[in-house]
Scaffold this motif. Structure first.
Motif, mmCIF file in Angstrom:
data_model
loop_
_atom_site.group_PDB
_atom_site.id
_atom_site.type_symbol
_atom_site.label_atom_id
_atom_site.label_comp_id
_atom_site.label_asym_id
_atom_site.label_seq_id
_atom_site.Cartn_x
_atom_site.Cartn_y
_atom_site.Cartn_z
ATOM 1 N N PHE A 119 -18.721 11.233 0.515
ATOM 2 C CA PHE A 119 -18.899 11.661 1.902
ATOM 3 C C PHE A 119 -19.111 13.168 2.002
ATOM 4 N N TRP A 148 -22.267 16.202 6.632
ATOM 5 C CA TRP A 148 -20.897 15.694 6.765
ATOM 6 C C TRP A 148 -20.030 16.557 7.683
ATOM 7 N N ALA A 162 -18.023 5.758 6.887
ATOM 8 C CA ALA A 162 -17.682 7.148 7.183
ATOM 9 C C ALA A 162 -16.589 7.231 8.238
ATOM 10 N N TYR A 192 -12.880 8.755 7.803
ATOM 11 C CA TYR A 192 -12.486 9.962 8.532
ATOM 12 C C TYR A 192 -11.260 9.714 9.406
#
Length: 319
Positions: A115, A121, A147, A151
């Motif tokens: 990532f 990013w 993603a 996160y």
């Protein structure tokens, strides 16, 4: 009810040719109702194709939906004309002070990178952080789902021994979820990815719940228990010919690629693909819009993103 998009967007003509009710901006401005405000962060290289696919799913509901298109300012798109991006896309700086009922984050062909190695990013992280306080509910797709779940919840992705590529059968893990209301117990959905998120990691997290899985392709749908984040690890928006186009592209590049699984009748690439996922795909988008956006978002759009607590059905209680 219609979907409201810019009059000149290429998707407009395609959707109207399918007898989908598309409302022009001029007509929408003269209606005294508040449409749902959705932001579509399009990370796919073929942006016009992806716009059309997702707008098609959003349009087939009784709701009026106004969609704005978002691109990454820190990444130069190479496969979409600059005049299209200039005419129809905005950037995060232009919307960061606004609130939205819903946000959709698409996939991107960057699964093989960590990532943190993806050039945009940091900007994507800023958008996902902003969504916590400015978006009522976010719908993540494929790499966007990987993603987002990484996160927000720290769930990692893992490399697959070979690409998950084709249309796969899935089972419902949580049949009572309104997200899958109307689904058959077993249903089909397309996947196209080199990495996966594992069911055991999702089940171990107290703020996540598993909704649907495939014996062959792994996790398909998960969501947060507060209904603020939805993660779809396949591509329900895909058209009938999308997997064929990806297969032909890879072969033309000289990549060794197996035929998409359960896609061509008799595994004959000369045969017309069978679309076995359209009805469930429409239900998935419609249920998200209805149960988790329209029925629970505040009428005052500036309150979208407030966290007031929600039950498993997406019903929020006032603080």
């Amino acid at each position: 009810m219609p979907i409201r998009i810019p009059d000149a967007l290429p998707a407009t003509a395609a959707l109207e040719s399918e007898n989908i009710f598309v409302m022009t901006e001029h007509r929408a401005m003269h209606q005294d109702i508040r449409p749902l405000q959705l932001l579509l962060l399009n990370l796919m290289p073929t942006k016009i194709t992806t716009e059309t696919q997702i707008l098609r799913k959003l349009s087939n509901t009784p709701l009026q939906v106004e969609v704005e298109l978002l691109q990454m300012a820190t990444h130069a798109a190479k496969n979409t004309a600059a005049d299209h991006l200039e005419a129809f896309y905005t950037t995060f700086d232009a919307v960061r002070d606004r609130h939205f009922d819903g946000l959709i984050i698409t996939g991107a062909p960057v699964e093989k990178l960590e990532f943190e190695e993806v050039d945009y990013w940091p900007e994507l992280c800023a958008i996902m952080e902003w969504s916590k306080t400015h978006v009522h509910s976010t719908f993540h797709i494929c790499w966007g789902a990987q993603a987002g779940i990484y996160y927000h919840y720290g769930v990692p992705k893992h490399a697959l021994p070979e690409k998950a590529f084709g249309v796969f059968s899935h089972d419902l893990v949580k049949r009572t979820s309104p997200l899958v209301r109307g689904f058959d117990d077993r249903f089909w959905a397309p996947h196209s990815r080199f990495t996966e998120v594992r069911a055991t990691d999702i089940e171990a997290h107290p703020d996540l719940e598993l909704i649907a899985v495939s014996d062959e392709a792994g996790v398909y749908v998960a969501k947060s228990t507060d209904s603020s984040n939805f993660f779809v690890f396949g591509h329900p928006e895909y058209d009938r010919e999308t997997l064929r186009a990806e297969y032909d592209r890879d072969v033309a590049r000289g990549e060794a690629r197996a035929l998409p699984a359960h896609y061509f009748p008799g595994d004959d690439p000369a045969a017309a693909p069978e679309a076995t996922w359209f009805s469930h795909a429409q239900l998935l988008y419609t249920n998200w819009l209805n149960y988790y956006v329209y029925q629970t978002t505040p009428y005052d759009i500036t309150r979208a993103g407030e966290k007031e607590g929600a039950d498993e059905h997406g019903h929020r209680s006032e603080a």
